[in-house]
Design an enzyme around this catalytic site. Structure first.
Site, PDB file in Angstrom:
ATOM      1  N   HIS A   1       5.003   9.058   6.498  1.00 41.19           N
ATOM      2  CA  HIS A   1       5.731   9.141   5.236  1.00 41.19           C
ATOM      3  C   HIS A   1       4.341   9.933   4.048  1.00 41.19           C
ATOM      4  O   HIS A   1       4.303   8.996   3.795  1.00 41.19           O
ATOM      5  CB  HIS A   1       6.673   8.724   4.818  1.00 41.19           C
ATOM      6  CG  HIS A   1       7.473   8.398   6.476  1.00 41.19           C
ATOM      7  ND1 HIS A   1       9.124   9.346   6.585  1.00 41.19           N
ATOM      8  CD2 HIS A   1       7.794   7.727   7.084  1.00 41.19           C
ATOM      9  CE1 HIS A   1       9.961   8.513   7.567  1.00 41.19           C
ATOM     10  NE2 HIS A   1       8.577   7.846   7.654  1.00 41.19           N
ATOM     11  N   PHE A   2       4.087  10.741   4.303  1.00 38.78           N
ATOM     12  CA  PHE A   2       3.204  11.211   3.177  1.00 38.78           C
ATOM     13  C   PHE A   2       3.966  11.782   1.870  1.00 38.78           C
ATOM     14  O   PHE A   2       3.381  12.118   0.410  1.00 38.78           O
ATOM     15  CB  PHE A   2       1.633  11.862   3.777  1.00 38.78           C
ATOM     16  CG  PHE A   2       0.658  11.383   4.654  1.00 38.78           C
ATOM     17  CD1 PHE A   2       1.000  10.061   4.797  1.00 38.78           C
ATOM     18  CD2 PHE A   2      -0.584  11.734   5.027  1.00 38.78           C
ATOM     19  CE1 PHE A   2       0.227   8.827   5.408  1.00 38.78           C
ATOM     20  CE2 PHE A   2      -1.282  10.667   5.890  1.00 38.78           C
ATOM     21  CZ  PHE A   2      -1.634   9.531   6.116  1.00 38.78           C
ATOM     22  N   ARG A   3       5.070  11.922   2.113  1.00 42.68           N
ATOM     23  CA  ARG A   3       5.525  12.333   0.120  1.00 42.68           C
ATOM     24  C   ARG A   3       5.781  13.768   0.258  1.00 42.68           C
ATOM     25  O   ARG A   3       5.885  14.103  -1.077  1.00 42.68           O
ATOM     26  CB  ARG A   3       6.061  11.386  -0.198  1.00 42.68           C
ATOM     27  CG  ARG A   3       5.974   9.777  -0.006  1.00 42.68           C
ATOM     28  CD  ARG A   3       7.401   9.378   0.573  1.00 42.68           C
ATOM     29  NE  ARG A   3       7.349   8.175   0.998  1.00 42.68           N
ATOM     30  CZ  ARG A   3       8.628   7.572   1.449  1.00 42.68           C
ATOM     31  NH1 ARG A   3       9.057   8.891   2.838  1.00 42.68           N
ATOM     32  NH2 ARG A   3       8.630   6.342   1.312  1.00 42.68           N
TER      33      ARG A   3
ATOM     34  N   HIS B   1      10.640   2.972  15.547  1.00 40.66           N
ATOM     35  CA  HIS B   1      10.213   1.323  15.211  1.00 40.66           C
ATOM     36  C   HIS B   1      11.484   0.631  15.823  1.00 40.66           C
ATOM     37  O   HIS B   1      12.944   0.556  15.572  1.00 40.66           O
ATOM     38  CB  HIS B   1      10.509   1.421  14.126  1.00 40.66           C
ATOM     39  CG  HIS B   1      10.983   2.721  13.402  1.00 40.66           C
ATOM     40  ND1 HIS B   1      13.143   3.178  13.412  1.00 40.66           N
ATOM     41  CD2 HIS B   1      10.881   3.231  11.372  1.00 40.66           C
ATOM     42  CE1 HIS B   1      12.948   4.221  12.887  1.00 40.66           C
ATOM     43  NE2 HIS B   1      12.046   4.589  11.943  1.00 40.66           N
TER      44      HIS B   1
ATOM     45  N   HIS C   1       6.663   3.734  -1.429  1.00 37.78           N
ATOM     46  CA  HIS C   1       7.359   3.681  -2.529  1.00 37.78           C
ATOM     47  C   HIS C   1       6.863   2.704  -3.820  1.00 37.78           C
ATOM     48  O   HIS C   1       5.860   2.727  -3.300  1.00 37.78           O
ATOM     49  CB  HIS C   1       9.123   2.891  -2.419  1.00 37.78           C
ATOM     50  CG  HIS C   1       9.746   3.501  -0.998  1.00 37.78           C
ATOM     51  ND1 HIS C   1      10.647   4.612  -1.625  1.00 37.78           N
ATOM     52  CD2 HIS C   1       9.988   3.313  -0.159  1.00 37.78           C
ATOM     53  CE1 HIS C   1      11.501   5.184  -0.160  1.00 37.78           C
ATOM     54  NE2 HIS C   1      10.513   3.728   0.173  1.00 37.78           N
TER      55      HIS C   1
ATOM     56  N   HIS D   1      15.462   8.011  15.329  1.00 38.76           N
ATOM     57  CA  HIS D   1      15.385   6.261  14.557  1.00 38.76           C
ATOM     58  C   HIS D   1      16.812   6.137  14.378  1.00 38.76           C
ATOM     59  O   HIS D   1      17.824   6.919  14.547  1.00 38.76           O
ATOM     60  CB  HIS D   1      15.706   7.249  12.909  1.00 38.76           C
ATOM     61  CG  HIS D   1      15.659   5.811  11.728  1.00 38.76           C
ATOM     62  ND1 HIS D   1      14.680   5.538  10.813  1.00 38.76           N
ATOM     63  CD2 HIS D   1      16.616   4.836  11.553  1.00 38.76           C
ATOM     64  CE1 HIS D   1      15.460   4.432  10.062  1.00 38.76           C
ATOM     65  NE2 HIS D   1      16.652   4.398  10.565  1.00 38.76           N
TER      66      HIS D   1
ATOM     67  N   ASP E   1       5.326   3.795  10.347  1.00 36.92           N
ATOM     68  CA  ASP E   1       6.728   4.020   8.908  1.00 36.92           C
ATOM     69  C   ASP E   1       5.311   3.766   7.903  1.00 36.92           C
ATOM     70  O   ASP E   1       6.006   2.977   7.174  1.00 36.92           O
ATOM     71  CB  ASP E   1       7.389   3.165   9.399  1.00 36.92           C
ATOM     72  CG  ASP E   1       8.634   3.820   9.383  1.00 36.92           C
ATOM     73  OD1 ASP E   1       7.974   5.003   8.025  1.00 36.92           O
ATOM     74  OD2 ASP E   1       9.783   3.142   9.349  1.00 36.92           O
TER      75      ASP E   1
ATOM     76  N   ASN F   1      11.166  13.935   6.014  1.00 39.33           N
ATOM     77  CA  ASN F   1      12.172  13.655   5.079  1.00 39.33           C
ATOM     78  C   ASN F   1      11.560  13.777   3.296  1.00 39.33           C
ATOM     79  O   ASN F   1      11.900  12.748   2.901  1.00 39.33           O
ATOM     80  CB  ASN F   1      12.257  12.401   4.858  1.00 39.33           C
ATOM     81  CG  ASN F   1      11.735  11.128   5.337  1.00 39.33           C
ATOM     82  OD1 ASN F   1      10.519  11.383   5.591  1.00 39.33           O
ATOM     83  ND2 ASN F   1      12.246   9.402   4.925  1.00 39.33           N
TER      84      ASN F   1
ATOM     85  N   HIS G   1       4.079   8.402  12.707  1.00 41.24           N
ATOM     86  CA  HIS G   1       4.754   8.063  12.221  1.00 41.24           C
ATOM     87  C   HIS G   1       4.631   7.961  10.773  1.00 41.24           C
ATOM     88  O   HIS G   1       3.491   6.839  10.863  1.00 41.24           O
ATOM     89  CB  HIS G   1       5.149   6.688  12.559  1.00 41.24           C
ATOM     90  CG  HIS G   1       6.883   6.251  12.546  1.00 41.24           C
ATOM     91  ND1 HIS G   1       8.073   6.349  13.017  1.00 41.24           N
ATOM     92  CD2 HIS G   1       7.530   6.966  11.137  1.00 41.24           C
ATOM     93  CE1 HIS G   1       9.145   6.219  12.655  1.00 41.24           C
ATOM     94  NE2 HIS G   1       8.936   6.849  11.053  1.00 41.24           N
TER      95      HIS G   1
HETATM   96  C1  NCD Z   1      11.424   5.416   5.543  1.00 36.63           C
HETATM   97  C2  NCD Z   1      11.086   6.302   4.408  1.00 36.63           C
HETATM   98  O1  NCD Z   1      11.021   5.659   3.352  1.00 36.63           O
HETATM   99  O2  NCD Z   1      10.782   7.242   4.352  1.00 36.63           O
HETATM  100  N1  NCD Z   1      11.129   4.769   4.909  1.00 36.63           N
HETATM  101  C3  NCD Z   1      11.712   3.495   6.615  1.00 36.63           C
HETATM  102  O3  NCD Z   1      12.252   2.006   5.536  1.00 36.63           O
HETATM  103  N2  NCD Z   1      11.238   2.955   6.984  1.00 36.63           N
HETATM  104  C4  NCD Z   1      12.408   6.345   6.208  1.00 36.63           C
HETATM  105  C5  NCD Z   1      12.804   6.372   7.566  1.00 36.63           C
HETATM  106  O4  NCD Z   1      11.724   6.157   8.523  1.00 36.63           O
HETATM  107  O5  NCD Z   1      13.835   5.235   8.808  1.00 36.63           O
HETATM  108 ZN    ZN Z   2       9.933   6.069   9.159  1.00 37.91          ZN
END
Ligand code: NCD
Ligand code: ZN
Length: 447
Positions: free
Chosen positions: A62-64, A236, A317, A178, A313, A94, A60
């Site tokens: 998020h490498f953006r 999560h 940011h 989620h 996760d 996402n 899990h």
């Molecule tokens: C995640 C994100 O910033 O992409 N943020 C988070 O708070 N976990 C998105 C997600 O997994 O809900």
């Molecule tokens: Zn996530």
């Protein structure tokens, strides 16, 4: 090209033993006690005093990339992964554009093939209108389908009941969900805004994104999974109440999991509500970090098998985007570089054993998603390995942080464990502080 890792304590499949590992090119050739057979041409890594674990598989992240590369990108975050002992990651949809059609999925594989320093794959994102694409997905190249049954970063909420029924009836791949009820969250947020103004304090986050919101959505997801007999992996999980709904998988050894499994994240296992005071919105994530009793329940779920996988996760940011309170600050925090050392610290505290850590961070993600030839230290498997050293205190400072965002909720924390070496497909990708950024990982194969 052969590499010999000598004299470490190998932790694998419920056992610990001192031994040597011979790697030939990408593959683990043999495991045992070497006394002869050297030619002198081998690269030798001395692992005396260290533990050798299978490389972490993070289910899990998020490498953006594409589209949000001011926060992070595949190069920077896979570098952080290598430095943290993570050799495989499954990235979430996402991004911009969202990974909700086959072209967007293929584009991510193309990007990773030139940028990712470790092995990679990508979840396909479900939307209110793309179930007809499920038949086009290659079950051998992706882990599963990500479903946001609660809104979070990236506006991917799927909220129509008829669509949810279609997703659960038509998905042939595991659904990773989620679970947070957006209706309950919106009502809570409106109440808190009335009391506190437009941006309630971040300490209200776990009351807005409440236990009730999690429980309602998780209950609904399980009901859908049972009705349609679909494989559901709850992302999560954060509360004691939700855990009561999960059946223990008890570290399955035959690859068979119950219909519904759960992931806990390192952040939810390490932090609790009392940490908002010091860390504020830095630890604001969805679902929220909750009560200390919830954290204790999650920790006991590691021991009793109700948690099957530990993921991060990892959701970087910019620090500037983490300003403000429960409404304004973005949710999500980086963690991938420090996930293994944080969990090793919990091993020292007696929360779980080293063997269980290996189950939860490597074996089980491999079994659950049917990863081919990875996740175990076995002859013939890909040589994805991490060598960790105990009793080596060091403190997290910005200079160590590889993630592009440049900050970590762990700054100032002193760890006793350190990641010394990481091998990815037999390649010495991380060596005591230095990532070999010329190396590119491989697409992960499944099933
Ligand atoms: C995640 C994100 O910033 O992409 N943020 C988070 O708070 N976990 C998105 C997600 O997994 O809900
Ligand atoms: Zn996530």
């Amino acid at each position: 090209m052969k590499t010999i890792i000598k004299g470490g304590t190998i932790v694998n499949e419920g056992k610990q033993f001192v031994g040597d590992i011979v790697i030939e090119n990408e593959i683990i050739e043999s495991i045992g006690s070497l006394t002869s057979g050297f030619t002198g041409d081998e690269a030798v890594v001395d692992a005396t005093g260290c533990y050798i674990l299978p490389g972490v598989i993070d289910d899990h992240v998020h490498f953006r990339e594409p589209g949000l590369t001011e926060k992070a990108d595949m190069e920077s975050e896979s570098r952080a992964a290598a430095a943290g002992g993570v050799t495989c990651f499954f990235d979430m949809p996402n991004t911009v554009p969202q990974t909700t059609n086959v072209e967007a999925l293929e584009e991510k594989f193309r990007l990773a093939a030139t940028k990712s320093h470790v092995n990679y794959s990508f979840f396909f994102g479900a939307t209110n209108s793309n179930t007809d694409l499920f038949t086009q997905l290659d079950e051998h190249s992706i882990p599963g389908i990500k479903l946001f049954m609660g809104s979070s970063t990236g506006n991917m909420l799927v909220d129509r009941d008829e669509t949810l029924d279609r997703i659960f009836s038509e998905a042939r791949l595991p659904i990773m969900a989620h679970c947070e009820d957006t209706g309950i969250i919106n009502r809570n947020m409106a109440e808190f805004k009335e009391r506190y103004g437009d941006d309630p304090p971040v300490s209200a986050h776990p009351l807005i994104r409440s236990l009730e919101a999690c429980l309602a959505s998780t209950t609904k997801a399980i009901e859908l999974a049972v009705r349609h007999q679909a494989r559901l992996h709850i992302a999560h999980i954060t509360t004691a109440e939700e855990l009561k709904l999960i059946t223990a998988s008890n570290f399955v050894r035959d690859g068979k999991f119950p219909l519904v499994t759960a992931e806990a994240t390192v952040g939810h296992l390490f932090f609790s509500m009392t940490d908002y005071e010091k860390l504020g919105a830095k630890i604001k994530v969805n679902p929220a970090i909750k009560d200390i009793l919830d954290r204790e329940a999650l920790r006991s779920g590691l021991m009793d098998g109700r948690i099957s996988v530990i993921g991060t996760d990892h959701a970087p940011h910019l620090l500037s985007q983490k300003e403000g309170g429960a409404s304004r600050a973005t949710s999500g925090m980086p963690m991938i570089q420090f996930s293994l050392v944080t969990m090793l610290e919990l091993v020292d505290e007696g929360v779980l054993t080293l063997e269980q850590l290996v189950e939860l961070m490597a074996h089980n993600p491999a079994r659950l998603f049917e990863v081919r030839q990875r996740g175990f230290i076995r002859p013939g498997y890909q040589a994805d390995l991490v060598i960790v050293r105990p009793d080596s205190p060091w403190t997290v400072t910005p200079q160590y942080i590889e993630s592009k965002c440049g900050w970590s909720p762990m700054e100032g924390h002193t760890y006793q464990w350190k990641v010394q070496h990481t091998f990815c497909n037999g390649h010495h990708i991380y060596n005591d502080g230095v990532v070999d950024t010329d190396y590119i990982g491989q697409p992960i194969q499944f099933r």
